[in-house]
Design an enzyme around this catalytic site. Structure first.
Site, mmCIF file in Angstrom:
data_model
loop_
_atom_site.group_PDB
_atom_site.id
_atom_site.type_symbol
_atom_site.label_atom_id
_atom_site.label_comp_id
_atom_site.label_asym_id
_atom_site.label_seq_id
_atom_site.Cartn_x
_atom_site.Cartn_y
_atom_site.Cartn_z
ATOM 1 N N HIS A 76 0.852 -1.248 0.000
ATOM 2 C CA HIS A 76 0.119 0.055 -0.196
ATOM 3 C C HIS A 76 0.824 1.194 0.010
ATOM 4 C CE1 HIS A 76 -3.686 2.139 0.903
ATOM 5 N NE2 HIS A 76 -3.146 2.976 1.419
ATOM 6 N N LYS A 119 -8.022 -1.107 6.621
ATOM 7 C CA LYS A 119 -8.080 -1.808 4.960
ATOM 8 C C LYS A 119 -7.287 -2.823 4.798
ATOM 9 C CE LYS A 119 -7.968 2.347 3.217
ATOM 10 N NZ LYS A 119 -8.245 3.629 2.495
ATOM 11 N N ARG A 179 -13.410 13.656 5.900
ATOM 12 C CA ARG A 179 -11.849 14.025 6.125
ATOM 13 C C ARG A 179 -11.636 14.889 4.665
ATOM 14 N NH1 ARG A 179 -8.524 9.107 6.635
ATOM 15 N NH2 ARG A 179 -6.918 10.695 6.985
ATOM 16 N N SER A 219 -6.984 4.583 9.005
ATOM 17 C CA SER A 219 -7.770 4.281 7.709
ATOM 18 C C SER A 219 -6.635 3.207 6.575
ATOM 19 C CB SER A 219 -7.696 5.730 6.650
ATOM 20 O OG SER A 219 -7.776 5.597 5.498
ATOM 21 N N ASP A 267 -14.219 3.457 7.050
ATOM 22 C CA ASP A 267 -13.272 4.434 6.361
ATOM 23 C C ASP A 267 -13.862 5.065 5.003
ATOM 24 O OD1 ASP A 267 -10.560 5.351 5.918
ATOM 25 O OD2 ASP A 267 -10.937 4.257 4.011
HETATM 26 N N1 URA Z 1 -4.531 6.546 2.027
HETATM 27 C C1 URA Z 1 -5.406 6.158 2.778
HETATM 28 O O1 URA Z 1 -5.867 4.858 2.365
HETATM 29 N N2 URA Z 1 -6.067 6.786 3.785
HETATM 30 C C2 URA Z 1 -5.782 7.780 4.108
HETATM 31 O O2 URA Z 1 -6.186 8.146 5.143
HETATM 32 C C3 URA Z 1 -4.577 8.566 3.559
HETATM 33 C C4 URA Z 1 -4.075 7.742 2.180
#
Ligand code: URA
Length: 425
Positions: free
Chosen positions: A82, A187, A168, A183, A161
């Site tokens: 990620h 995930k 946000r 966040s 999220d």
């Molecule tokens: N990427 C994400 O998945 N979440 C965030 O809050 C910032 C970047």
């Protein structure tokens, strides 16, 4: 419990307990805690922060607000990756097939781009026919059969999220460590991989603007992952300039193909090989950089990528065709010197205005437009030499070149920038 008391406690800089955090997240997803209270909470977190314990409670509660993928039907150690966001970031497009070409299964869910940042899913969708929606069964079956799949993030994954990120995004509370960490990691944990490689970007084009914050975010996420039994490593990588040579959906696919053929820029190729080595190590596979490089030059990684494109409905001939745009403008240097700055955010926004990105979520994309750089920071240019090409489908040519040039800094001297700054494990 009342949301106002929780907001007030956080506003006053106190740590929330597990029950308070769980109650708030549960209420938000259920709709009993309204957006206005959740945005006040997010702003309180922005200013007052959260303890490691609070972030951990928040992350694990968020995981429970959606489907949790079970990848146990796929044999072997599944590794996920990620990035916290970047400009020109085509790493996943190369890294996933490269790692899969060593027999390590990769089942990856990716996101879309917004604002100056791009998204892997948009890039894949720029390949005619490519399907990014798959059921959990289809996704797992494809990884069992060919060893890799990249799909769009399921709507059912971490509902908290989905809601909170959108909130946000419009309340200036994205760039705060506790909320980014919860966040990202909620995930990644829900997506089911056994091990996780995090690419924490730092610099002008990233959420983390300085190395100290990037380190703190990386450490927080690595600790969160390891605490729940997911082997997690973070690399802190530079996002002061766009990654590689291109920005734009199909242009980045074409650059990824060049790298997959072993014909990409040496620095980006090296960078991706280093990430691949870490990802393979997470799956207990030791490989030298030379052996990894060989999978690019001998076509094995490219073959894996093409296998995935075909499996997900993409058109192989279309995959390799050049972009089609109304015009290509050349940007040349006004004087001799060294490229000292190519601010990633500015060029991400420039590409967005060409149609390659979205200002708001509902904006349509123009897959063909974007920028290709000939020169990167630290490289010499002569007066009149080409710095970049702008691929565009509109008519304001002069304005575009002038605007572009405003962001290119050429000085007498400048250092080149290294992609990987630090590894946190
Ligand atoms: N990427 C994400 O998945 N979440 C965030 O809050 C910032 C970047």
């Amino acid at each position: 419990m009342r949301a106002v008391d929780i907001i007030q406690k956080k506003r006053d800089g106190l740590a929330l307990n597990k029950e308070e955090i769980e109650w708030l997240i549960e209420g938000y997803v259920a709709g009993t805690v309204p957006d206005y209270q959740m945005s006040a909470f997010a702003m309180a977190v922005y200013f007052k922060g959260m303890t490691t314990e609070e972030i951990s409670h928040m992350t694990m509660k968020m995981v429970q607000t959606g489907q949790q993928f079970d990848l146990s039907a796929i044999p072997g150690i599944k590794v996920d990756k990620h990035s916290t966001g970047g400009v020109g970031d085509k790493v996943t497009l190369v890294l996933v097939p490269l790692v899969a070409s060593f027999g390590v299964p990769v089942a990856k869910m990716s996101g879309r781009g917004l604002g100056h940042t791009g998204g892997t899913i948009d890039k894949l969708e720029s390949i005619k026919g490519f399907q990014i929606e798959r059921t959990q069964e289809e996704f797992i079956q494809q990884v069992q059969e060919i060893g890799l799949s990249v799909i769009g993030q399921s709507d059912q994954l971490v509902k908290a999220d989905k809601l909170l990120y959108a909130l946000r995004d419009v309340t200036a509370t994205v760039d705060t460590i506790p909320l980014i960490a919860s966040s990202v990691m909620s995930k990644k944990i829900a997506a089911g991989a056994d091990a996780i490689l995090l690419d924490v970007t730092v610099g002008e084009g990233a959420f983390m603007k300085n190395i100290e914050d990037a380190r703190r975010l990386a450490r927080t996420m690595v600790d969160l992952g390891n605490a729940v039994g997911r082997k997690t490593i973070a690399v802190i990588t530079d996002m002061s300039q766009p990654l590689g040579t291109s920005i734009g959906n199909r242009l980045e696919i074409l650059e990824a193909l060049d790298i997959l053929k072993g014909q990409g820029r040496a620095d980006v190729t090296e960078f991706i090989c280093e990430l691949a080595q870490i990802m393979l190590k997470l799956a207990n596979v030791d490989q030298t950089i030379e052996a990894i490089h060989a999978h690019l030059s001998n076509g094995q990684a490219l073959a894996k990528f093409e296998e995935m494109v075909v499996a997900q409905g993409g058109d192989l001939e279309e995959l390799h065709r050049p972009v089609k745009v109304d015009q290509v403008l050349e940007v040349t240097a006004d004087h001799d010197g060294v490229i000292a700055a190519l601010p990633a955010m500015e060029f991400g926004l420039f590409a967005m205005r060409l149609g390659a990105g979205r200002a708001v979520k509902s904006d349509p994309l123009d897959y063909e437009t974007g920028i290709v750089f000939d020169k990167k920071v630290g490289e010499h240019v002569k007066k009149g030499e080409r710095i970049a090409r702008i691929f565009m489908n509109e008519k304001n040519s002069q304005e575009s070149v002038t605007e572009f040039k405003k962001n290119v800094k050429i000085l007498e001297r400048a250092e080149s920038v290294k992609e990987i700054i630090e590894i946190i494990s």
